[in-house]
Design a protein around this motif. Sequence first.
Motif, PDB file in Angstrom:
ATOM      1  N   LYS A   1      -6.543  -1.425  -8.237  1.00  0.00           N
ATOM      2  CA  LYS A   1      -7.026  -2.691  -8.809  1.00  0.00           C
ATOM      3  C   LYS A   1      -7.859  -3.435  -7.757  1.00  0.00           C
ATOM      4  CE  LYS A   1      -4.270  -3.589 -12.688  1.00  0.00           C
ATOM      5  NZ  LYS A   1      -3.113  -2.701 -12.514  1.00  0.00           N
TER       6      LYS A   1
ATOM      7  N   PHE B   1       2.117  -0.735  -6.918  1.00  0.00           N
ATOM      8  CA  PHE B   1       2.142  -1.591  -8.102  1.00  0.00           C
ATOM      9  C   PHE B   1       0.741  -1.943  -8.577  1.00  0.00           C
ATOM     10  CE2 PHE B   1       6.448  -2.516  -6.482  1.00  0.00           C
ATOM     11  CZ  PHE B   1       7.140  -2.159  -7.618  1.00  0.00           C
ATOM     12  N   LEU B   2      -0.167  -2.200  -7.621  1.00  0.00           N
ATOM     13  CA  LEU B   2      -1.517  -2.617  -8.011  1.00  0.00           C
ATOM     14  C   LEU B   2      -2.534  -1.544  -7.651  1.00  0.00           C
ATOM     15  CD1 LEU B   2      -1.320  -6.219  -6.527  1.00  0.00           C
ATOM     16  CD2 LEU B   2      -0.896  -5.585  -8.878  1.00  0.00           C
TER      17      LEU B   2
ATOM     18  N   SER C   1      -7.716  -6.549  -7.142  1.00  0.00           N
ATOM     19  CA  SER C   1      -6.894  -7.518  -6.418  1.00  0.00           C
ATOM     20  C   SER C   1      -6.220  -6.871  -5.203  1.00  0.00           C
ATOM     21  CB  SER C   1      -5.850  -8.126  -7.344  1.00  0.00           C
ATOM     22  OG  SER C   1      -5.095  -7.100  -7.944  1.00  0.00           O
TER      23      SER C   1
ATOM     24  N   ILE D   1      -3.324 -17.112   5.040  1.00  0.00           N
ATOM     25  CA  ILE D   1      -4.609 -16.590   5.519  1.00  0.00           C
ATOM     26  C   ILE D   1      -5.759 -17.291   4.819  1.00  0.00           C
ATOM     27  CG2 ILE D   1      -6.022 -14.519   5.616  1.00  0.00           C
ATOM     28  CD1 ILE D   1      -3.281 -13.041   5.889  1.00  0.00           C
TER      29      ILE D   1
ATOM     30  N   VAL E   1       4.556  -9.392  -8.959  1.00  0.00           N
ATOM     31  CA  VAL E   1       3.908  -8.828  -7.768  1.00  0.00           C
ATOM     32  C   VAL E   1       2.749  -9.714  -7.334  1.00  0.00           C
ATOM     33  CG1 VAL E   1       2.575  -6.891  -6.898  1.00  0.00           C
ATOM     34  CG2 VAL E   1       4.592  -6.471  -8.279  1.00  0.00           C
ATOM     35  N   HIS E   2       1.945 -10.146  -8.319  1.00  0.00           N
ATOM     36  CA  HIS E   2       0.807 -11.000  -7.983  1.00  0.00           C
ATOM     37  C   HIS E   2       1.260 -12.303  -7.346  1.00  0.00           C
ATOM     38  CE1 HIS E   2      -2.877  -9.114  -9.039  1.00  0.00           C
ATOM     39  NE2 HIS E   2      -2.378  -8.658 -10.174  1.00  0.00           N
TER      40      HIS E   2
ATOM     41  N   TYR F   1      -6.390  -8.328  -1.439  1.00  0.00           N
ATOM     42  CA  TYR F   1      -5.242  -8.654  -0.600  1.00  0.00           C
ATOM     43  C   TYR F   1      -5.341  -7.940   0.747  1.00  0.00           C
ATOM     44  CZ  TYR F   1      -2.810 -10.631  -4.654  1.00  0.00           C
ATOM     45  OH  TYR F   1      -2.456 -11.391  -5.716  1.00  0.00           O
ATOM     46  N   ARG F   2      -5.695  -6.667   0.675  1.00  0.00           N
ATOM     47  CA  ARG F   2      -5.746  -5.898   1.928  1.00  0.00           C
ATOM     48  C   ARG F   2      -6.813  -6.433   2.867  1.00  0.00           C
ATOM     49  NH1 ARG F   2      -4.810  -1.024  -0.596  1.00  0.00           N
ATOM     50  NH2 ARG F   2      -7.007  -0.552  -0.624  1.00  0.00           N
ATOM     51  N   VAL F   3      -7.981  -6.742   2.312  1.00  0.00           N
ATOM     52  CA  VAL F   3      -9.074  -7.256   3.155  1.00  0.00           C
ATOM     53  C   VAL F   3      -8.661  -8.588   3.771  1.00  0.00           C
ATOM     54  CG1 VAL F   3     -11.414  -8.160   3.119  1.00  0.00           C
ATOM     55  CG2 VAL F   3     -10.900  -6.021   1.977  1.00  0.00           C
ATOM     56  N   LEU F   4      -8.029  -9.453   2.950  1.00  0.00           N
ATOM     57  CA  LEU F   4      -7.596 -10.746   3.482  1.00  0.00           C
ATOM     58  C   LEU F   4      -6.589 -10.553   4.603  1.00  0.00           C
ATOM     59  CD1 LEU F   4      -7.289 -12.970   0.308  1.00  0.00           C
ATOM     60  CD2 LEU F   4      -8.739 -13.376   2.280  1.00  0.00           C
ATOM     61  N   TRP F   5      -5.668  -9.602   4.415  1.00  0.00           N
ATOM     62  CA  TRP F   5      -4.652  -9.391   5.445  1.00  0.00           C
ATOM     63  C   TRP F   5      -5.231  -8.811   6.724  1.00  0.00           C
ATOM     64  CZ3 TRP F   5      -0.243 -11.143   6.824  1.00  0.00           C
ATOM     65  CH2 TRP F   5       0.544 -11.790   5.870  1.00  0.00           C
TER      66      TRP F   5
ATOM     67  N   LYS G   1       4.008  -7.159 -13.125  1.00  0.00           N
ATOM     68  CA  LYS G   1       2.694  -7.360 -12.504  1.00  0.00           C
ATOM     69  C   LYS G   1       2.530  -8.809 -12.046  1.00  0.00           C
ATOM     70  CE  LYS G   1       0.443  -3.466 -12.709  1.00  0.00           C
ATOM     71  NZ  LYS G   1       0.334  -2.651 -13.926  1.00  0.00           N
TER      72      LYS G   1
ATOM     73  N   MET H   1       2.379 -11.634  -3.765  1.00  0.00           N
ATOM     74  CA  MET H   1       1.257 -11.299  -2.899  1.00  0.00           C
ATOM     75  C   MET H   1       0.406 -12.532  -2.614  1.00  0.00           C
ATOM     76  SD  MET H   1       1.473  -8.337  -1.839  1.00  0.00           S
ATOM     77  CE  MET H   1      -0.144  -8.169  -1.104  1.00  0.00           C
TER      78      MET H   1
ATOM     79  N   MET I   1     -10.772   2.076   7.450  1.00  0.00           N
ATOM     80  CA  MET I   1      -9.836   2.715   6.556  1.00  0.00           C
ATOM     81  C   MET I   1      -9.900   4.237   6.684  1.00  0.00           C
ATOM     82  SD  MET I   1      -8.006   0.577   5.027  1.00  0.00           S
ATOM     83  CE  MET I   1      -7.829  -1.040   4.345  1.00  0.00           C
TER      84      MET I   1
ATOM     85  N   ALA J   1       3.155  -2.884  -2.510  1.00  0.00           N
ATOM     86  CA  ALA J   1       2.600  -3.707  -3.589  1.00  0.00           C
ATOM     87  C   ALA J   1       1.162  -3.322  -3.885  1.00  0.00           C
ATOM     88  CB  ALA J   1       2.692  -5.183  -3.218  1.00  0.00           C
ATOM     89  N   THR J   2       0.356  -3.136  -2.827  1.00  0.00           N
ATOM     90  CA  THR J   2      -1.058  -2.880  -3.098  1.00  0.00           C
ATOM     91  C   THR J   2      -1.330  -1.422  -3.446  1.00  0.00           C
ATOM     92  OG1 THR J   2      -1.494  -2.551  -0.760  1.00  0.00           O
ATOM     93  CG2 THR J   2      -1.911  -4.744  -1.633  1.00  0.00           C
TER      94      THR J   2
ATOM     95  N   ILE K   1       6.211  -4.135   2.456  1.00  0.00           N
ATOM     96  CA  ILE K   1       6.103  -4.808   1.154  1.00  0.00           C
ATOM     97  C   ILE K   1       4.654  -4.820   0.684  1.00  0.00           C
ATOM     98  CG2 ILE K   1       6.315  -7.034  -0.023  1.00  0.00           C
ATOM     99  CD1 ILE K   1       8.703  -7.639   1.744  1.00  0.00           C
ATOM    100  N   ILE K   2       3.749  -5.190   1.594  1.00  0.00           N
ATOM    101  CA  ILE K   2       2.355  -5.328   1.177  1.00  0.00           C
ATOM    102  C   ILE K   2       1.757  -3.976   0.822  1.00  0.00           C
ATOM    103  CG2 ILE K   2       0.051  -5.988   1.964  1.00  0.00           C
ATOM    104  CD1 ILE K   2       1.467  -8.166   3.602  1.00  0.00           C
TER     105      ILE K   2
ATOM    106  N   TYR L   1     -18.010  -6.782  10.072  1.00  0.00           N
ATOM    107  CA  TYR L   1     -16.811  -6.106   9.612  1.00  0.00           C
ATOM    108  C   TYR L   1     -16.926  -5.713   8.141  1.00  0.00           C
ATOM    109  CZ  TYR L   1     -12.168  -5.799   7.657  1.00  0.00           C
ATOM    110  OH  TYR L   1     -11.084  -5.409   6.950  1.00  0.00           O
TER     111      TYR L   1
ATOM    112  N   PHE M   1       2.165 -14.604  -0.055  1.00  0.00           N
ATOM    113  CA  PHE M   1       2.041 -14.051   1.300  1.00  0.00           C
ATOM    114  C   PHE M   1       0.654 -14.299   1.857  1.00  0.00           C
ATOM    115  CE2 PHE M   1       5.278 -10.560   0.156  1.00  0.00           C
ATOM    116  CZ  PHE M   1       6.295 -11.456   0.395  1.00  0.00           C
ATOM    117  N   THR M   2      -0.344 -14.236   0.977  1.00  0.00           N
ATOM    118  CA  THR M   2      -1.726 -14.313   1.443  1.00  0.00           C
ATOM    119  C   THR M   2      -2.175 -15.749   1.647  1.00  0.00           C
ATOM    120  OG1 THR M   2      -1.952 -12.462  -0.056  1.00  0.00           O
ATOM    121  CG2 THR M   2      -3.901 -13.103   1.110  1.00  0.00           C
TER     122      THR M   2
END
Lengths: 310, 276
Positions: A109, A105-106, A111, B22, B11-12, A115-119, B8, B15, B266, A101-102, A97-98, B258, B18-19
């Motif tokens: 962007k 959909f996004l 954002s 954290i 989705v936001h 999101y990815r960095v936070l995860w 959008k 997300m 990545m 989405a990243t 899902i993540i 990091y 979910f976040t």
Amino acid sequence: MENAASRQIYKKPFTKKIYPYLFIAPFALLVFVFFILPAIATIVMSFTDLNASMKPKFVGVTNFTRIFSDYNLPQILWNTAIFAVLSLAISLLFALIISIATQYFLKGKLSAVLYRVLWLIPSIIPAVVYVTFWKYVFDPTEEGFLNSLMQQFGIVSDPVSWFTKGAMAIVILATIVSTISGGMILLSAAINSIPEDLYKAARVDGASEKSVITKIIMPTLKWPLMYITISELIGFVSSYFFIMLLTGGGPMRDTTTLSLYAYQQAFNLKYYGYGAAVSLIVVFISFILTLFFLRLFDFDQMIRPSRIED
Amino acid sequence: MSPSTLKKTLVHTYMTLFTLPIIAMIVWYFLSATMNFTTGQFSLDNFAFFQEPVEYSGVKLPLIWPIVFNTIIYSLLIVAVEVCISVPTAYAFSRLDFKGKRAAMKFLFLMRSFPGITLIIATFFILVQMQLVNTYLGVLLVAITGSLPGRVYIMKGFFDDVPWDIEWAAMVDGCTRFRAFKKVLVPYVLPGIGAIAVFSFLGAYGEWFLFKLLIFNDDMLTLAGYLSKLITKENQIVNYGLITAIGLFYTLPIVVFYIFTQKIFMSVNLGGAKQV
């Protein structure tokens, strides 16, 4: 005569032959002493009654018959299965899902990057620091996050002892939040490699988002998904770090998985022989999974001959 | 609202939901370490461990600075040893021909995905026989054996990408094969060496299990081992302020590190994934 001499094959001098082995010698030595030797020793130890007295005696298959009559075994196997299957399924789902989405959909962007960095943070910060948070959330006293929250809203009057009620759920939750990012990186990279034109073509043809995901994105993810499934399954079956830090296998044996049980038998109760026998089962399961894993790769592509003759 | 903005927003929303845990975790860490919850005021009382040995649930703990020193030494040592062993090994696997290369490759691959942790009981026994229990050498050897296959694999990918022309050119100019390796190939794969150094450092910095198992003296612990002793001492943490303060002190350098190195995470081909 002269002809025969010129046809004589070039023989590498000994120094040239030995040369590559010098490069891998330190590695090979380490692997031998701390991987092959322990692997053999585990098998040997499982046939002995090695314990704190350190005087091993050969006892045949007694350890193995003991495993099958161990009254803890059904619960531990059940725990292992629940832990591995649920952790895998949920973390895979969320990684999917993540990353969709990243990266879809996004895509591109700010954002999405955020999101990815936070995860990634739960998997970057050291495990000992990470579990402290979950210990706080599910703290059984009034100090704990959930308990104080629920008291403030008047849902419960007495603090709930979360760890006695749902230790396994807590362990699984903590495990998946930190493993999601591993799958997310691979899946994101795979989605990122899909050319933009494909999406455009789909949009021109009037495809819905749902069919873009099922017809374009999912087929690309087939291989990464298989990779993640097997590698995470190996991890969940064999490792017990979070469980050890969070609950130590308790309360009672509620969160003890097979690999943790082997550890406890060996290092807490000092039944090294019996512990080795239990861990041999884990080794066997991991080995089968590893063999599956190897089949995912194309070896001929990975091994290339040297292009310098010497 | 048009359907695409609706989508959008949806989705936001998901997300963000979910976040949320954290974000909550990060906020809690800072609050818990720097706030006195009974008075609700900002205080740095929890950071008293900088100056004096603290007492935690009746146990006096050693001062933190020698432990910080241990952590740094141990991590740097691991980085040095892993780089020094994995680079030549990866070079041999990638660019040299030798008998048994295919089998060795397969074995390396098997070892990379096989969980070495399952063999820990026998490893412990072997360490006892070698009298390496309660020494850094023992921890170091076990730790690097576990992580080396992964490092070699990443390094091999980097060596595979070096064009053969470069090595040929070096040898035409009169380098021996070894000199070509040292002067041409190693500088070429420096990004790869950087990547495995970062991975090794993070791995060593977070290592608590082997310290818990193999080190019995409290003054030989690293920060991870120290914290793991604190949080597993009792089932329930008594003083969150102290634990989070130490945890923050321990984690912040890593997070900063990091942020500067995250591109590596990545970009490195993590799984040797063939179609990714």
